[in-house]
Design a protein around this motif. Structure first.
Motif, PDB file in Angstrom:
ATOM      1  N   GLY A   1      18.635   9.096  -0.958  1.00 38.40           N
ATOM      2  CA  GLY A   1      19.527   9.036  -2.104  1.00 38.40           C
ATOM      3  C   GLY A   1      19.057   9.479  -3.577  1.00 38.40           C
ATOM      4  N   GLY A   2      19.926   9.569  -4.508  1.00 37.88           N
ATOM      5  CA  GLY A   2      19.680   9.872  -5.813  1.00 37.88           C
ATOM      6  C   GLY A   2      18.671   8.870  -6.617  1.00 37.88           C
ATOM      7  N   PHE A   3      18.130   9.628  -7.919  1.00 37.41           N
ATOM      8  CA  PHE A   3      17.341   8.777  -8.750  1.00 37.41           C
ATOM      9  C   PHE A   3      17.568   9.073  -9.905  1.00 37.41           C
ATOM     10  CE2 PHE A   3      14.852  12.430  -7.174  1.00 37.41           C
ATOM     11  CZ  PHE A   3      14.339  12.571  -8.188  1.00 37.41           C
ATOM     12  N   GLU A   4      16.993   8.694 -11.265  1.00 42.03           N
ATOM     13  CA  GLU A   4      16.946   9.025 -12.514  1.00 42.03           C
ATOM     14  C   GLU A   4      15.851   9.093 -13.103  1.00 42.03           C
ATOM     15  OE1 GLU A   4      19.714   9.084 -14.608  1.00 42.03           O
ATOM     16  OE2 GLU A   4      21.292   8.806 -12.874  1.00 42.03           O
ATOM     17  N   VAL A   5      15.418  10.545 -13.707  1.00 47.55           N
ATOM     18  CA  VAL A   5      14.328  10.324 -14.433  1.00 47.55           C
ATOM     19  C   VAL A   5      14.594  10.212 -15.858  1.00 47.55           C
ATOM     20  CG1 VAL A   5      12.635  12.150 -15.232  1.00 47.55           C
ATOM     21  CG2 VAL A   5      13.372  12.311 -12.812  1.00 47.55           C
ATOM     22  N   GLU A   6      13.962   9.145 -16.592  1.00 47.72           N
ATOM     23  CA  GLU A   6      14.212   8.789 -17.700  1.00 47.72           C
ATOM     24  C   GLU A   6      12.997   9.308 -18.745  1.00 47.72           C
ATOM     25  OE1 GLU A   6      14.303   4.581 -17.313  1.00 47.72           O
ATOM     26  OE2 GLU A   6      16.267   4.459 -16.114  1.00 47.72           O
ATOM     27  N   SER A   7      13.472   9.102 -20.118  1.00 40.28           N
ATOM     28  CA  SER A   7      12.602   9.745 -21.027  1.00 40.28           C
ATOM     29  C   SER A   7      11.458   9.075 -21.433  1.00 40.28           C
ATOM     30  CB  SER A   7      13.245  10.387 -21.985  1.00 40.28           C
ATOM     31  OG  SER A   7      14.026   9.366 -22.821  1.00 40.28           O
ATOM     32  N   ASP A   8      11.495   7.599 -21.415  1.00 40.31           N
ATOM     33  CA  ASP A   8      10.571   6.744 -22.239  1.00 40.31           C
ATOM     34  C   ASP A   8       9.237   6.622 -21.379  1.00 40.31           C
ATOM     35  OD1 ASP A   8      12.749   5.654 -20.274  1.00 40.31           O
ATOM     36  OD2 ASP A   8      11.848   3.781 -20.661  1.00 40.31           O
ATOM     37  N   GLY A   9       8.706   7.435 -20.577  1.00 42.22           N
ATOM     38  CA  GLY A   9       7.363   7.408 -20.242  1.00 42.22           C
ATOM     39  C   GLY A   9       7.284   7.782 -18.667  1.00 42.22           C
ATOM     40  N   PRO A  10       5.917   7.727 -18.271  1.00 43.32           N
ATOM     41  CA  PRO A  10       5.636   8.404 -16.741  1.00 43.32           C
ATOM     42  C   PRO A  10       6.538   7.364 -15.793  1.00 43.32           C
ATOM     43  CG  PRO A  10       3.733   8.527 -18.044  1.00 43.32           C
ATOM     44  CD  PRO A  10       4.657   7.816 -18.915  1.00 43.32           C
ATOM     45  N   GLN A  11       6.878   7.885 -14.633  1.00 44.25           N
ATOM     46  CA  GLN A  11       7.675   7.072 -13.832  1.00 44.25           C
ATOM     47  C   GLN A  11       6.863   7.413 -12.416  1.00 44.25           C
ATOM     48  OE1 GLN A  11      11.549   9.028 -15.096  1.00 44.25           O
ATOM     49  NE2 GLN A  11      12.270   6.925 -14.138  1.00 44.25           N
ATOM     50  N   THR A  12       6.809   6.447 -11.415  1.00 45.33           N
ATOM     51  CA  THR A  12       6.351   6.668 -10.255  1.00 45.33           C
ATOM     52  C   THR A  12       7.368   6.220  -9.361  1.00 45.33           C
ATOM     53  OG1 THR A  12       4.095   6.329 -10.693  1.00 45.33           O
ATOM     54  CG2 THR A  12       4.653   5.888  -8.364  1.00 45.33           C
TER      55      THR A  12
ATOM     56  N   ASP B   1       0.744  -1.167  -0.095  1.00 43.61           N
ATOM     57  CA  ASP B   1       0.090   0.070   0.101  1.00 43.61           C
ATOM     58  C   ASP B   1       0.896   1.193   0.019  1.00 43.61           C
ATOM     59  OD1 ASP B   1      -2.387  -1.563   0.252  1.00 43.61           O
ATOM     60  OD2 ASP B   1      -2.418  -1.515   2.349  1.00 43.61           O
ATOM     61  N   SER B   2       0.458   2.443  -0.440  1.00 43.75           N
ATOM     62  CA  SER B   2       1.156   3.534  -0.633  1.00 43.75           C
ATOM     63  C   SER B   2       0.147   4.627  -0.831  1.00 43.75           C
ATOM     64  CB  SER B   2       2.212   3.394  -1.783  1.00 43.75           C
ATOM     65  OG  SER B   2       1.711   3.346  -3.147  1.00 43.75           O
ATOM     66  N   LYS B   3       0.452   5.938  -0.595  1.00 39.87           N
ATOM     67  CA  LYS B   3      -0.215   7.039  -0.863  1.00 39.87           C
ATOM     68  C   LYS B   3       0.484   8.152  -1.614  1.00 39.87           C
ATOM     69  CE  LYS B   3      -3.208  10.620   0.488  1.00 39.87           C
ATOM     70  NZ  LYS B   3      -4.306  10.391   0.017  1.00 39.87           N
ATOM     71  N   LEU B   4      -0.269   8.300  -2.785  1.00 35.94           N
ATOM     72  CA  LEU B   4       0.165   9.265  -3.556  1.00 35.94           C
ATOM     73  C   LEU B   4       0.521  10.659  -3.224  1.00 35.94           C
ATOM     74  CD1 LEU B   4       1.361   9.152  -6.805  1.00 35.94           C
ATOM     75  CD2 LEU B   4      -1.011   9.747  -7.402  1.00 35.94           C
ATOM     76  N   ILE B   5       1.407  11.357  -3.312  1.00 33.46           N
ATOM     77  CA  ILE B   5       1.398  12.703  -2.703  1.00 33.46           C
ATOM     78  C   ILE B   5       1.718  13.733  -3.854  1.00 33.46           C
ATOM     79  CG2 ILE B   5       1.855  12.025  -0.458  1.00 33.46           C
ATOM     80  CD1 ILE B   5       4.819  12.870  -0.845  1.00 33.46           C
ATOM     81  N   VAL B   6       2.550  13.265  -4.950  1.00 35.90           N
ATOM     82  CA  VAL B   6       2.627  14.107  -5.892  1.00 35.90           C
ATOM     83  C   VAL B   6       2.307  13.413  -7.327  1.00 35.90           C
ATOM     84  CG1 VAL B   6       4.416  15.182  -7.119  1.00 35.90           C
ATOM     85  CG2 VAL B   6       4.709  15.226  -4.990  1.00 35.90           C
ATOM     86  N   ASP B   7       1.451  13.751  -8.072  1.00 34.81           N
ATOM     87  CA  ASP B   7       1.110  13.119  -9.316  1.00 34.81           C
ATOM     88  C   ASP B   7       1.287  13.903 -10.475  1.00 34.81           C
ATOM     89  OD1 ASP B   7      -0.191  11.374 -10.859  1.00 34.81           O
ATOM     90  OD2 ASP B   7      -2.252  11.808 -10.375  1.00 34.81           O
ATOM     91  N   SER B   8       2.043  13.539 -11.386  1.00 40.76           N
ATOM     92  CA  SER B   8       2.038  13.844 -12.774  1.00 40.76           C
ATOM     93  C   SER B   8       2.846  15.345 -12.711  1.00 40.76           C
ATOM     94  CB  SER B   8       0.827  14.165 -13.699  1.00 40.76           C
ATOM     95  OG  SER B   8       0.393  12.609 -14.121  1.00 40.76           O
ATOM     96  N   PHE B   9       4.125  15.432 -12.129  1.00 38.77           N
ATOM     97  CA  PHE B   9       4.949  16.575 -11.949  1.00 38.77           C
ATOM     98  C   PHE B   9       5.895  16.458 -13.011  1.00 38.77           C
ATOM     99  CE2 PHE B   9       8.542  19.013 -10.136  1.00 38.77           C
ATOM    100  CZ  PHE B   9       7.774  20.253  -9.773  1.00 38.77           C
ATOM    101  N   GLU B  10       5.796  17.655 -13.943  1.00 41.53           N
ATOM    102  CA  GLU B  10       7.040  17.634 -14.988  1.00 41.53           C
ATOM    103  C   GLU B  10       8.420  17.809 -14.486  1.00 41.53           C
ATOM    104  OE1 GLU B  10       6.139  20.182 -18.264  1.00 41.53           O
ATOM    105  OE2 GLU B  10       4.606  18.524 -19.059  1.00 41.53           O
ATOM    106  N   LEU B  11       9.356  16.815 -14.500  1.00 42.73           N
ATOM    107  CA  LEU B  11      10.665  16.972 -13.986  1.00 42.73           C
ATOM    108  C   LEU B  11      11.610  16.717 -15.371  1.00 42.73           C
ATOM    109  CD1 LEU B  11      11.745  17.647 -11.411  1.00 42.73           C
ATOM    110  CD2 LEU B  11      11.773  15.139 -10.957  1.00 42.73           C
ATOM    111  N   GLU B  12      12.817  17.559 -15.289  1.00 42.49           N
ATOM    112  CA  GLU B  12      13.641  17.321 -16.472  1.00 42.49           C
ATOM    113  C   GLU B  12      14.486  16.122 -16.454  1.00 42.49           C
ATOM    114  OE1 GLU B  12      17.480  19.600 -18.008  1.00 42.49           O
ATOM    115  OE2 GLU B  12      16.196  20.882 -16.913  1.00 42.49           O
ATOM    116  N   VAL B  13      14.509  15.226 -17.563  1.00 40.54           N
ATOM    117  CA  VAL B  13      14.989  14.191 -17.659  1.00 40.54           C
ATOM    118  C   VAL B  13      16.705  14.132 -17.128  1.00 40.54           C
ATOM    119  CG1 VAL B  13      15.899  12.166 -19.306  1.00 40.54           C
ATOM    120  CG2 VAL B  13      13.522  13.255 -19.508  1.00 40.54           C
ATOM    121  N   GLY B  14      16.980  13.323 -16.274  1.00 40.02           N
ATOM    122  CA  GLY B  14      18.226  13.329 -16.147  1.00 40.02           C
ATOM    123  C   GLY B  14      18.519  12.584 -14.543  1.00 40.02           C
ATOM    124  N   SER B  15      19.682  13.022 -13.896  1.00 37.98           N
ATOM    125  CA  SER B  15      20.112  12.680 -12.786  1.00 37.98           C
ATOM    126  C   SER B  15      19.911  13.570 -11.587  1.00 37.98           C
ATOM    127  CB  SER B  15      21.675  12.038 -12.639  1.00 37.98           C
ATOM    128  OG  SER B  15      22.135  11.223 -13.594  1.00 37.98           O
TER     129      SER B  15
END
Length: 174
Positions: free
Chosen positions: A147-158, A94-108
């Motif tokens: 820690g860090g994470f990657e935003v990738e360009s191939d579709g929405p990420q959660t 179970d999880s609680k969505l707190i930010v939905d569909s936020f546009e973020l620049e692709v990268g590290s």
């Protein structure tokens, strides 16, 4: 870190949690494009507590040379300036969505910081099993750093921010 005592007059929440990813894995893209990302909160099961409630006032996403601050959260009632949730309501899968569909620049991104309002037991607190008295919950510097994470360009990420309260919370009497 572990919960060392069943009495919690003062509990300290530290960064003993992980950032889980629910996404496909391709290499990062530094083309300056953006992607929709979402963030949710979850907790690993913990015993002897009825509630571990936190109020998040802001999220800071740190990228070299740039910080993105999210200070509007999504709830079932709509957007709010801060979000309060009982971590024990969102255990296991179970999880609680707190930010939905936020546009973020692709990268590290180097890390995420959650700013927690721990000024009073109205905002962030612990309830022991069978006890109705709210006990103070403190967060060093009012911020939890992941820690860090990657935003990738191939579709929405959660991204799931997974707390493990048996490691992240300690009892500090006095």
């Amino acid at each position: 870190m572990a919960i060392r005592n069943t009495a919690f007059p003062l509990c300290v929440l530290t960064a003993g949690f992980a950032l889980g990813l629910l996404l496909g894995c391709n290499g990062p893209d530094s083309s300056g494009t953006v992607n929709d990302v979402s963030f949710a909160i979850s907790d690993a099961p913990v015993g002897e507590l009825d509630s571990v409630t936190i109020t998040i006032e802001a999220m800071t996403l740190n990228r070299e040379g740039d910080d993105t601050i999210i200070d509007t959260f999504d709830t079932d009632e709509g957007e709010v300036d801060r979000v309060t949730l009982d971590l024990l309501d969102y255990q296991g899968s179970d999880s609680k969505l707190i930010v939905d569909s936020f546009e973020l620049e692709v990268g590290s991104y180097q890390n995420i910081r959650l700013e927690i309002d721990d000024d009073s037991t109205d905002d962030s607190y612990v309830l022991e099993a069978g006890d109705s008295e709210r006990h103070e919950l403190k967060v060093p510097s009012n911020k939890l750093k992941l820690g860090g994470f990657e935003v990738e360009s191939d579709g929405p990420q959660t991204f799931i921010i997974e707390f493990d309260l048996t490691r992240a919370m300690t009892h500090n009497p006095g």
